[in-house]
Design a protein around this motif. Structure first.
Motif, PDB file in Angstrom:
ATOM      1  N   ALA A   1       0.820  -1.215   0.000  1.00  0.00           N
ATOM      2  CA  ALA A   1       0.000   0.000   0.000  1.00  0.00           C
ATOM      3  C   ALA A   1       0.855   1.267   0.000  1.00  0.00           C
ATOM      4  CB  ALA A   1      -0.921  -0.001   1.216  1.00  0.00           C
ATOM      5  N   LYS A   2       2.119   1.166   0.398  1.00  0.00           N
ATOM      6  CA  LYS A   2       2.990   2.341   0.462  1.00  0.00           C
ATOM      7  C   LYS A   2       3.793   2.566  -0.816  1.00  0.00           C
ATOM      8  CE  LYS A   2       3.700   2.098   5.481  1.00  0.00           C
ATOM      9  NZ  LYS A   2       4.726   2.041   6.550  1.00  0.00           N
ATOM     10  N   LEU A   3       3.679   1.657  -1.779  1.00  0.00           N
ATOM     11  CA  LEU A   3       4.498   1.722  -2.977  1.00  0.00           C
ATOM     12  C   LEU A   3       3.640   1.618  -4.227  1.00  0.00           C
ATOM     13  CD1 LEU A   3       7.244  -0.832  -1.832  1.00  0.00           C
ATOM     14  CD2 LEU A   3       7.342   1.660  -1.626  1.00  0.00           C
ATOM     15  N   THR A   4       4.092   2.252  -5.300  1.00  0.00           N
ATOM     16  CA  THR A   4       3.481   2.082  -6.611  1.00  0.00           C
ATOM     17  C   THR A   4       4.602   1.907  -7.640  1.00  0.00           C
ATOM     18  OG1 THR A   4       3.462   4.465  -7.070  1.00  0.00           O
ATOM     19  CG2 THR A   4       1.485   3.525  -6.040  1.00  0.00           C
ATOM     20  N   ILE A   5       4.261   1.326  -8.776  1.00  0.00           N
ATOM     21  CA  ILE A   5       5.237   1.136  -9.850  1.00  0.00           C
ATOM     22  C   ILE A   5       5.033   2.242 -10.888  1.00  0.00           C
ATOM     23  CG2 ILE A   5       6.026  -0.388 -11.695  1.00  0.00           C
ATOM     24  CD1 ILE A   5       6.769  -1.341  -8.901  1.00  0.00           C
ATOM     25  N   ALA A   6       6.085   3.004 -11.138  1.00  0.00           N
ATOM     26  CA  ALA A   6       6.024   4.090 -12.126  1.00  0.00           C
ATOM     27  C   ALA A   6       6.320   3.536 -13.517  1.00  0.00           C
ATOM     28  CB  ALA A   6       7.036   5.173 -11.777  1.00  0.00           C
ATOM     29  N   THR A   7       5.608   4.037 -14.508  1.00  0.00           N
ATOM     30  CA  THR A   7       5.807   3.573 -15.888  1.00  0.00           C
ATOM     31  C   THR A   7       6.876   4.367 -16.622  1.00  0.00           C
ATOM     32  OG1 THR A   7       3.999   5.009 -16.600  1.00  0.00           O
ATOM     33  CG2 THR A   7       3.439   2.717 -16.036  1.00  0.00           C
ATOM     34  N   ALA A   8       7.297   5.491 -16.060  1.00  0.00           N
ATOM     35  CA  ALA A   8       8.310   6.335 -16.722  1.00  0.00           C
ATOM     36  C   ALA A   8       9.230   6.934 -15.670  1.00  0.00           C
ATOM     37  CB  ALA A   8       7.628   7.442 -17.526  1.00  0.00           C
ATOM     38  N   TRP A   9      10.456   7.236 -16.104  1.00  0.00           N
ATOM     39  CA  TRP A   9      11.448   7.768 -15.173  1.00  0.00           C
ATOM     40  C   TRP A   9      10.993   9.078 -14.531  1.00  0.00           C
ATOM     41  CZ3 TRP A   9      16.595   6.123 -14.048  1.00  0.00           C
ATOM     42  CH2 TRP A   9      16.961   4.911 -14.655  1.00  0.00           C
ATOM     43  N   HIS A  10      10.401   9.962 -15.319  1.00  0.00           N
ATOM     44  CA  HIS A  10      10.059  11.283 -14.774  1.00  0.00           C
ATOM     45  C   HIS A  10       8.914  11.225 -13.777  1.00  0.00           C
ATOM     46  CE1 HIS A  10       7.117  10.961 -18.095  1.00  0.00           C
ATOM     47  NE2 HIS A  10       6.374  11.803 -17.392  1.00  0.00           N
ATOM     48  N   LYS A  11       8.203  10.097 -13.711  1.00  0.00           N
ATOM     49  CA  LYS A  11       7.114   9.943 -12.750  1.00  0.00           C
ATOM     50  C   LYS A  11       7.560   9.227 -11.474  1.00  0.00           C
ATOM     51  CE  LYS A  11       3.537   9.651 -16.362  1.00  0.00           C
ATOM     52  NZ  LYS A  11       2.449   8.810 -16.923  1.00  0.00           N
ATOM     53  N   ALA A  12       8.813   8.816 -11.438  1.00  0.00           N
ATOM     54  CA  ALA A  12       9.278   7.978 -10.337  1.00  0.00           C
ATOM     55  C   ALA A  12      10.009   8.782  -9.270  1.00  0.00           C
ATOM     56  CB  ALA A  12      10.197   6.881 -10.876  1.00  0.00           C
ATOM     57  N   ASP A  13       9.844   8.356  -8.022  1.00  0.00           N
ATOM     58  CA  ASP A  13      10.634   8.902  -6.917  1.00  0.00           C
ATOM     59  C   ASP A  13      11.965   8.158  -6.798  1.00  0.00           C
ATOM     60  OD1 ASP A  13       8.562  10.712  -5.964  1.00  0.00           O
ATOM     61  OD2 ASP A  13       7.502   8.899  -5.291  1.00  0.00           O
ATOM     62  N   TYR A  14      11.916   6.844  -7.043  1.00  0.00           N
ATOM     63  CA  TYR A  14      13.097   6.012  -6.834  1.00  0.00           C
ATOM     64  C   TYR A  14      13.328   5.081  -8.022  1.00  0.00           C
ATOM     65  CZ  TYR A  14      12.126   7.259  -1.933  1.00  0.00           C
ATOM     66  OH  TYR A  14      11.865   7.927  -0.757  1.00  0.00           O
ATOM     67  N   LEU A  15      14.562   4.620  -8.160  1.00  0.00           N
ATOM     68  CA  LEU A  15      14.910   3.578  -9.111  1.00  0.00           C
ATOM     69  C   LEU A  15      15.324   2.331  -8.323  1.00  0.00           C
ATOM     70  CD1 LEU A  15      15.765   2.507 -12.005  1.00  0.00           C
ATOM     71  CD2 LEU A  15      18.067   3.274 -11.385  1.00  0.00           C
ATOM     72  N   ALA A  16      14.798   1.161  -8.734  1.00  0.00           N
ATOM     73  CA  ALA A  16      15.192  -0.112  -8.134  1.00  0.00           C
ATOM     74  C   ALA A  16      15.949  -0.939  -9.168  1.00  0.00           C
ATOM     75  CB  ALA A  16      13.965  -0.881  -7.644  1.00  0.00           C
ATOM     76  N   THR A  17      17.116  -1.443  -8.787  1.00  0.00           N
ATOM     77  CA  THR A  17      17.953  -2.178  -9.742  1.00  0.00           C
ATOM     78  C   THR A  17      18.698  -3.313  -9.066  1.00  0.00           C
ATOM     79  OG1 THR A  17      19.794  -1.980 -11.312  1.00  0.00           O
ATOM     80  CG2 THR A  17      19.848  -0.539  -9.388  1.00  0.00           C
TER      81      THR A  17
END
Length: 526
Positions: free
Chosen positions: A457-473
């Motif tokens: 509930a605390k996380l969402t998946i962003a579809t584009a870099w500019h919409k994201a807060d974080y990157l996971a790798t």
């Protein structure tokens, strides 16, 4: 068993789990159609197994998992359908351990502690243990390879039609997991054939064993392999030929070298086994190989490979351990990251470990010293596994030191560590707030789907870099390995970094902070 169930929910989702789930559903759809089950709701979009890219794979585990998922109503609940698969995978690994114990009992019937020690050594093999929870194909092969090895050795030690039928059934199941299990019937027939060459009185009996065993193994294989229900033999031949010529046009890493998976060096698999197996285990494995080889050479004086039933079991296990590795080397096979695709040979190496231990007990001047060494190896490995938990799948032994491992080796190439990273991130986010994450590979998304509801509930998946807060790798791309080492761009702003035993495998990085740091300073400021 209790320990495994207690830690089961700590393990993440591997790259292949969603793919294998779809494989199972496609096979069920095909079987339902062939069986004329009209009220069955097919997968959307529909897939035709006959044209399906992975139709040549046995699907007994995948079909079973999908049927259980449907029966329990988990089809739309990733948290539960992935957890169900981990229960099933670990349950099968536990079953393999029981059969491995029985295999050691065949070899050491008068030494009650030996089978327990050997089974403990198998459980305390870090990479084998971890893969036992989430590996949906390589470790399913390991399970049925162990079971079919037991039935083979029992038949070779005690010849009876009952034992042969059980061995044929186990062989059929093993072939239904992955076709490299062909080494089991091949070994069985080679041993029977050698006996016929050496002793003519064995010809009639052994020809009968082979004539019944091979067709029966295929007969037990086909019911659990829907693709083979029609045109069985031509499809089976096609499956073998396609599997042997499979191409994976990607790269793997070993000792800092980026290598084409289509052209790995001959030492690729031996090197991976040596650097990811506890060193004390290796010492006893080498002792077991030495003892078995010594007995083989001694027996060759009488035109034999073995001179007792115990030596026959050792000879068979040596072939089951080394044979697949030699085949891979001689054929120049395409190999994936690490050696997970050959994990199935490792129980045979652990069997040889106990052969080496027994040889030392009978030949060392002070055998109690050997017992202390093996005991210390088991304890130290258990401590290391606790230290790595739940990421034992990136274990390396003490021989590997120096530069960061993620620029020298394939580490979390399956993305299992994303789940741990997400849970740590969720703990940092205040209640009622959410953060958007850009995933670099799709296992990241599967691990997000598998999260408990309160963390998800605390996380969402962003579809584009500019919409994201974080990157996971998980650093599978070459540039990310070096950029994180040098802390370039967003890698200078870690939010979560998963570091089992100090080695980085998965990270989440703050894109907003990186963007702010890269922005030019406002005019009039210093």
């Amino acid at each position: 068993m209790a320990l495994g169930l207690g830690v089961l929910d700590d393990y993440g989702i591997s790259w292949d789990e969603s793919i294998q789930r779809r494989h199972g559903r496609v096979s069920i759809d095909y079987a339902a159609e062939k069986l004329g089950i009209d009220d069955y709701e097919k997968l959307e979009p529909e897939w035709d197994l006959e044209d399906y890219q992975w139709s040549n794979y046995g699907m007994i585990y995948q079909i079973t998992a999908n049927l259980l998922e449907q029966k329990l109503g988990y089809e739309d609940d990733p948290y539960h359908y992935y957890k169900l698969r981990h229960y099933l995978a670990f349950g099968l690994f536990w079953l393999a351990c029981l059969y491995f114990y029985r295999t050691l009992r065949l070899r050491f019937p008068d030494k009650a502690w030996y089978p327990l020690i050997g089974t403990l050594a198998l459980v305390l093999s870090p990479r084998i243990f971890a893969n036992g929870f989430y590996n949906p194909k390589d470790h399913i092969l390991l399970v049925f390879y162990v079971i079919s090895t037991f039935t083979m050795l029992r038949f070779l030690k005690e010849r009876s039609w009952r034992n042969l039928i059980f061995h044929a059934f186990a062989t059929g199941l093993a072939l239904n997991t992955r076709l490299p299990a062909l080494i089991v019937p091949l070994t069985t027939c080679l041993i029977l054939g050698w006996e016929m060459l050496r002793d003519r009185s064995e010809i009639r009996a052994n020809l009968k064993w082979i004539a019944v065993y091979l067709p029966l193994s295929v007969a037990f294989m086909v019911p659990f392999f829907p693709y083979l229900w029609e045109d069985t033999f031509s499809r089976l031949i096609g499956a073998f030929s396609e599997m042997s010529a499979f191409d994976w046009d990607s790269t793997v890493w070993l000792f800092g070298n980026r290598i084409s998976a289509l052209d790995v060096p001959w030492y690729y698999i031996p090197a991976w086994i040596i650097i990811t197996t506890p060193i004390i285990f290796l010492l006893f494995i080498f002792s077991g190989v030495f003892a078995t080889g010594k007995h083989m050479l001694s027996s060759l004086r009488d035109f034999r490979w073995w001179s007792s039933k115990e030596e026959l079991l050792d000879f068979s296990q040596l072939g089951l351990a080394v044979g697949p590795i030699l085949v891979v080397i001689l054929l120049g096979s395409t190999l994936y990251n690490g050696w997970r695709h050959l994990h199935f040979v490792f129980p045979s190496f652990v069997f040889l470990l106990m052969v080496g231990y027994d040889y030392g007990q009978r030949n060392w001047a002070r055998p109690q010293v050997q017992s202390w060494i093996l005991g210390a190896g088991l304890v130290l490995t258990a401590v290391q596994m606790a230290r790595y938990h739940p990421h034992q799948y990136v274990y390396f032994n003490a021989a590997i030191q120096g530069e960061p491992l993620n620029v020298r080796f394939d580490m979390d190439y399956w993305g299992v560590g994303f789940r741990d990273a997400f849970l740590q991130l969720a703990d940092q986010i205040p209640e009622g707030e959410t953060r958007a994450i850009k995933c670099e590979v799709w296992p990241c998304k599967d691990n997000y789907k598998s999260l408990p509801p309160e963390a998800k509930a605390k996380l969402t998946i962003a579809t584009a870099w500019h919409k994201a807060d974080y990157l996971a790798t998980n650093f599978i791309w070459p540039n990310t390995r070096y950029d994180v080492r040098d802390r370039k761009e967003h890698f200078a702003f870690p939010v979560v970094e998963v570091r089992p035993a100090g080695d980085l495998i998965v990270g989440i990085y703050d894109l907003r902070a990186a963007k702010a740091a890269a922005a030019p300073a406002p005019k009039g400021t210093e």
